[in-house]
Write a protein that holds these residues in place. Sequence first.
Motif, short mmCIF file in Angstrom:
data_model
loop_
_atom_site.label_atom_id
_atom_site.label_comp_id
_atom_site.label_asym_id
_atom_site.label_seq_id
_atom_site.Cartn_x
_atom_site.Cartn_y
_atom_site.Cartn_z
N ASN A 269 0.84 -1.20 0.00
CA ASN A 269 0.00 0.00 0.00
C ASN A 269 0.88 1.26 0.00
O ASN A 269 0.64 2.19 -0.76
CB ASN A 269 -0.93 -0.02 1.21
CG ASN A 269 -2.05 0.98 1.11
OD1 ASN A 269 -2.15 1.71 0.13
ND2 ASN A 269 -2.90 1.02 2.13
N VAL A 270 1.90 1.25 0.88
CA VAL A 270 2.82 2.40 0.96
C VAL A 270 3.58 2.55 -0.36
O VAL A 270 3.72 3.67 -0.89
CB VAL A 270 3.80 2.25 2.16
CG1 VAL A 270 4.94 3.25 2.07
CG2 VAL A 270 3.05 2.40 3.47
N ALA A 271 4.02 1.43 -0.93
CA ALA A 271 4.76 1.48 -2.20
C ALA A 271 3.85 2.02 -3.30
O ALA A 271 4.28 2.83 -4.14
CB ALA A 271 5.28 0.09 -2.56
N GLU A 272 2.60 1.57 -3.30
CA GLU A 272 1.63 2.04 -4.31
C GLU A 272 1.38 3.54 -4.15
O GLU A 272 1.34 4.27 -5.14
CB GLU A 272 0.32 1.25 -4.16
CG GLU A 272 -0.73 1.55 -5.21
CD GLU A 272 -0.28 1.26 -6.64
OE1 GLU A 272 -0.70 2.00 -7.54
OE2 GLU A 272 0.51 0.30 -6.85
N ARG A 273 1.24 3.99 -2.92
CA ARG A 273 1.03 5.42 -2.67
C ARG A 273 2.25 6.23 -3.12
O ARG A 273 2.11 7.30 -3.71
CB ARG A 273 0.76 5.69 -1.19
CG ARG A 273 -0.66 5.34 -0.79
CD ARG A 273 -0.92 5.80 0.61
NE ARG A 273 -2.25 5.43 1.05
CZ ARG A 273 -2.69 5.59 2.26
NH1 ARG A 273 -1.90 6.13 3.18
NH2 ARG A 273 -3.92 5.24 2.56
N ALA A 274 3.44 5.70 -2.81
CA ALA A 274 4.66 6.42 -3.19
C ALA A 274 4.74 6.50 -4.72
O ALA A 274 5.08 7.55 -5.28
CB ALA A 274 5.88 5.70 -2.62
N ARG A 275 4.42 5.41 -5.40
CA ARG A 275 4.44 5.41 -6.86
C ARG A 275 3.41 6.41 -7.39
O ARG A 275 3.69 7.20 -8.31
CB ARG A 275 4.15 3.99 -7.40
CG ARG A 275 4.34 3.87 -8.91
CD ARG A 275 3.89 2.52 -9.42
NE ARG A 275 2.49 2.19 -9.11
CZ ARG A 275 1.44 2.76 -9.73
NH1 ARG A 275 1.61 3.67 -10.64
NH2 ARG A 275 0.21 2.40 -9.39
N ALA A 276 2.23 6.39 -6.78
CA ALA A 276 1.18 7.33 -7.22
C ALA A 276 1.61 8.77 -6.97
O ALA A 276 1.36 9.66 -7.81
CB ALA A 276 -0.12 7.01 -6.49
N ASP A 277 2.27 9.00 -5.83
CA ASP A 277 2.75 10.36 -5.52
C ASP A 277 3.80 10.80 -6.56
O ASP A 277 3.78 11.95 -7.02
CB ASP A 277 3.36 10.42 -4.12
CG ASP A 277 2.29 10.41 -3.02
OD1 ASP A 277 1.10 10.55 -3.35
OD2 ASP A 277 2.67 10.22 -1.84
N VAL A 278 4.69 9.88 -6.92
CA VAL A 278 5.73 10.21 -7.91
C VAL A 278 5.06 10.50 -9.26
O VAL A 278 5.39 11.48 -9.93
CB VAL A 278 6.76 9.06 -8.04
CG1 VAL A 278 7.65 9.24 -9.25
CG2 VAL A 278 7.60 8.98 -6.75
N GLU A 279 4.11 9.65 -9.64
CA GLU A 279 3.41 9.87 -10.91
C GLU A 279 2.63 11.19 -10.88
O GLU A 279 2.60 11.94 -11.85
CB GLU A 279 2.45 8.71 -11.21
CG GLU A 279 3.15 7.43 -11.62
CD GLU A 279 2.18 6.27 -11.82
OE1 GLU A 279 0.96 6.47 -11.66
OE2 GLU A 279 2.66 5.16 -12.11
N GLY A 280 2.00 11.45 -9.73
CA GLY A 280 1.24 12.70 -9.57
C GLY A 280 2.15 13.91 -9.65
O GLY A 280 1.82 14.92 -10.31
N ALA A 281 3.32 13.83 -9.03
CA ALA A 281 4.27 14.95 -9.06
C ALA A 281 4.79 15.15 -10.47
O ALA A 281 4.94 16.30 -10.94
CB ALA A 281 5.43 14.68 -8.08
N ALA A 282 5.05 14.06 -11.17
CA ALA A 282 5.54 14.16 -12.55
C ALA A 282 4.48 14.78 -13.45
O ALA A 282 4.78 15.65 -14.29
CB ALA A 282 5.93 12.77 -13.07
#
Length: 116
Positions: free
Chosen positions: A97-110
Motif C-alpha cells: 500500500n505504501v509502495a503504491e502510494r509512493a508510486r502514485a505520488d511520484v506519478e502525480g508529481a511528474a
Amino acid sequence: LEQMEEIEMLRKEQQEKAKLEREQQDLMRKLKTENGRKEQKKKDNSKELEKLWEEQEKKAAEEYHQAREIERLKAELHQREEKERAQMAELERLRKNVAERARADVEGAAAFDRLV
C-alpha cells in the motif's frame, strides 16, 4: 525281680513317650514359626505390591498431565504462529500500500510538473 523289670520297662516307655511328646512339641513350634514367617512374607509382599501399584498409578497420572500440557503448549504455539502469519500478511499488505502510494505520488508529481 520280675516286678523290677516291669517297673524299668514302664519307666523306659514313659521316657520314650515324653521324648516323643517333646519332639512333637518342638515340631509344632517350628511349624508355627515357619507359618508365621510365611505369613509375614506374604504381608510384606502384599505391601510392596500395593506400593508399586500406587507408584505406577502416580506415574501414569503424571504422564497424562504432561501429555495434556504438551498438547496445550502445541496449541498455543500454533495459535502464535497463525497470529504471526496474519501479522506478516498485514505488514506485506501495508508495505505494498505504501509502495503504491509512493508510486502514485511520484506519478502525480511528474504529471504536475508537466502541467506547470
